[in-house]
Design a protein around this motif. Structure first.
Motif, PDB file in Angstrom:
ATOM      1  N   TRP A   1       0.950  -1.414  -0.123  1.00 20.66           N
ATOM      2  CA  TRP A   1       0.074   0.033  -0.322  1.00 20.66           C
ATOM      3  C   TRP A   1       0.823   1.649  -0.316  1.00 20.66           C
ATOM      4  O   TRP A   1       0.707   2.639  -0.210  1.00 20.66           O
TER       5      TRP A   1
ATOM      6  N   LEU B   1      -5.306   2.392  -7.872  1.00 20.06           N
ATOM      7  CA  LEU B   1      -4.208   2.374  -7.234  1.00 20.06           C
ATOM      8  C   LEU B   1      -3.446   1.637  -8.153  1.00 20.06           C
ATOM      9  O   LEU B   1      -3.090   1.523  -8.890  1.00 20.06           O
TER      10      LEU B   1
ATOM     11  N   ARG C   1      -6.644   7.908  -1.466  1.00 21.83           N
ATOM     12  CA  ARG C   1      -6.530   7.174  -2.373  1.00 21.83           C
ATOM     13  C   ARG C   1      -7.162   5.826  -3.390  1.00 21.83           C
ATOM     14  O   ARG C   1      -6.710   5.548  -3.863  1.00 21.83           O
ATOM     15  N   TRP C   2      -8.739   6.379  -2.750  1.00 23.59           N
ATOM     16  CA  TRP C   2      -9.451   5.515  -3.611  1.00 23.59           C
ATOM     17  C   TRP C   2      -9.872   5.848  -4.993  1.00 23.59           C
ATOM     18  O   TRP C   2     -11.046   5.586  -5.805  1.00 23.59           O
TER      19      TRP C   2
ATOM     20  N   VAL D   1      -0.434  -2.945  -5.631  1.00 29.10           N
ATOM     21  CA  VAL D   1      -1.866  -3.346  -5.206  1.00 29.10           C
ATOM     22  C   VAL D   1      -2.475  -4.661  -6.241  1.00 29.10           C
ATOM     23  O   VAL D   1      -2.518  -5.752  -5.940  1.00 29.10           O
TER      24      VAL D   1
END
Length: 548
Positions: A442, A458, A453-454, A462
């Motif tokens: 991460w 990504l 972050r979403w 990840v």
């Protein structure tokens, strides 16, 4: 002669038990070359450390200091493995899930606490139950839940308004209690067609109190709980119950009362639901959910199933108790964590509120809109990543196994290890939280709560890790045949509750120190108290340009 044979049999039996459970102490193991932290003691190994209510630094150390796998010391010289390497986890929970089975103490204690529901069965038995339950949690059924969810959360809004309106500024409320009551009513109405709580007054309902006391009580019995599988089941049930009543331990007796309370309510709900279904449509049209709740759907499916697929009555009752506990405790605590984080980050709270208000335009949100709000989804995902309600799950190897690794590790002797040979009867601890916080996957900001972050793509680290979780590259809801069957229900519930609360209220931290305790499901308390609670300052939201 017979007496001598009996003595030989007794000695042989004791030797077999000793060899089965303690041979690891005397036999060299391939796990001996795996690095790990020093044990606390010979009696407990590292077990008491990882089960302590304040064990967060222990897990932080395991996540930071070891590359996805570490050897832990078990009680009395046995060995355990702590695993959060994604390839190894895939083998444990997907590829070889019937070799790495649920721990015996977990299955046995769940059966004693909830009955023979989904959390208390293994193998073909578990698959049979899940086959009947899977359609109940379909997207089509989730869509039908939205009106019920909105109706319940409107009651929550009014209840909180009554405590906030007319006050000079925000009011301190125990939001864990309100989230618990709301989650219980949501699973009651949409899951069981049953109302537990009208949400109109301060509640002292014995059933809610029992459920919220379950985790703190189990936490006090965490070591004792692990010897349950080795206790013989002799005599009829009434005798075994009488023996439990004689145990001079206040937490054992408290747990007995909690289990009795949950079981009595589960039986009552099942019997009422069964009677309503036997009356046909006339018996359901005036009832909560009008027969569209999950339990009604399950009972109809069970009636229509073949004899081989039908579940007996005691297992259906076990599903009621399991539904109630699993849906109420995890989701209410996840909602409480989310509110706490929004209070600590008022900028995120305001940004999320703005997104919800613009999308709703004063109306309740439908299913399609709810699941498409990007920032709401990002806040929920990031909370479930960084603060997974469940920290670990335990597995036990039913036979010798091999665990491949995503990257080789260095053994204690300096050799490179690409795979680990795991002996039969080894306890394996799957690090759910460690996987979600692994910086190698991460990034260096893995320990920060960053919903943004979403909103972007990504990192490749990840997506390439191929984490075997059922939800969003996370282990929060597990994966494989024992993944959380109600994870879509839980996500939807979180989103509806957050939408209804943030359009009406503001949330800020209280002056009282809140501590999150590690247990089967994490829970908050004020400082070192044992009773779960989470006080927050709650005020009315005043939309710019609108008088309140």
């Amino acid at each position: 002669m017979l007496e001598s044979l009996a003595q030989v049999a007794l000695i042989g039996g004791l030797c077999w038990i000793f060899w089965k459970y303690f041979r690891q102490v005397f036999v060299k193991s391939p796990l001996d070359n795996i690095p790990g932290p020093p044990r606390e003691s010979f009696l407990y190994g590292n077990l008491r450390q990882i089960l302590d209510r304040h064990a967060w630094p222990v897990y932080e150390h395991l996540t930071e200091a070891y590359p996805g796998i570490a050897k832990l010391a078990g009680p009395l010289g046995t060995r355990m493995l702590y695993v959060f390497d994604p390839v190894a986890m895939h083998n444990i929970i997907v590829k070889d899930q019937y070799v790495f089975e649920e721990a015996a103490w977990f299955i046995k204690s769940n059966k004693l606490n909830f009955g023979p529901g989904l959390l208390a069965t293994l193998g073909d038995h578990h698959r049979k139950q899940r086959k009947l339950l899977n359609p109940v949690f379909s997207i089509a059924h989730m869509r039908r839940m939205i009106p019920i969810f909105n109706e319940v959360t409107h009651k929550l809004q009014k209840a909180i308004e009554c405590r906030v309106i007319g006050r000079d500024g925000p009011v301190e409320l125990d939001m864990l209690n309100w989230m618990g009551r709301t989650a219980l009513e949501l699973i009651g109405q949409s899951g069981l067609g049953y109302s537990f709580d009208p949400l109109v007054a301060d509640s002292s309902d014995e059933f809610l109190t029992a459920i919220k006391a379950f985790q703190p009580t189990i936490m006090q019995l965490s070591v004792l709980r692990r010897i349950v599988p080795y206790l013989p089941e002799f005599g009829p049930p009434w005798l075994r119950r009488k023996l439990v009543e004689l145990i001079p331990n206040k937490n054992v007796q408290k747990l007995r009362h909690i289990v009795d309370t949950m079981h009595e309510r589960a039986v009552g709900i099942y019997q009422e639901k069964k009677r309503m279904l036997e009356q046909g449509d006339e018996g359901l049209k005036d009832k909560i959910g009008e027969g569209k709740d999950l339990m009604s759907i399950l009972l109809r499916a069970n009636m229509a199933a073949s004899d081989d697929d039908k579940l007996p009555e005691e297992e259906l009752i076990g599903q009621v108790a399991t539904f109630i506990f699993a849906a109420m405790d995890t989701t209410s605590n996840a909602l409480s964590i989310t509110l706490s984080l929004l209070a600590e980050h008022p900028d995120v709270q305001e940004k999320l509120r703005k997104e919800i208000i613009e999308a709703s335009n004063g109306e309740d949100l439908g299913y399609d809109t709810l699941v498409s709000l990007p920032y709401l989804d990002a806040v929920c995902r990031e909370t479930l990543r960084l603060h997974s309600p469940v920290t670990t799950v335990f597995r036990e190897t039913r036979s010798d196994a091999v665990l491949p690794l995503s990257e080789p590790i260095t053994g204690i002797d300096g050799s490179k290890i690409n795979e680990i040979h795991v002996p039969k009867d080894t306890t394996v601890v799957v690090g759910v939280l460690s996987s979600n916080r692994n910086k190698a996957i991460w990034g260096e900001d893995a320990l920060e709560w960053k919903p943004e972050r979403w909103l972007d793509q990504l990192p490749e680290s990840v997506t390439e890790a191929k984490i075997p979780g059922i939800y969003s590259n996370l282990m929060t809801f597990l994966g494989g045949g024992r993944a959380c069957i109600g994870f879509k229900f839980s996500q939807l519930e979180m989103k509806v509750v957050l939408c209804q609360l943030l359009t009406k209220f503001t949330f800020a931290t209280s002056a009282k120190p809140v501590v999150w305790n590690l247990s089967g499901v994490r829970f908050p308390t004020v400082a070192e108290a044992t009773k779960p609670s989470m006080p927050m300052m709650v005020g009315l939201y005043k939309e710019p340009g609108v008088a309140v």
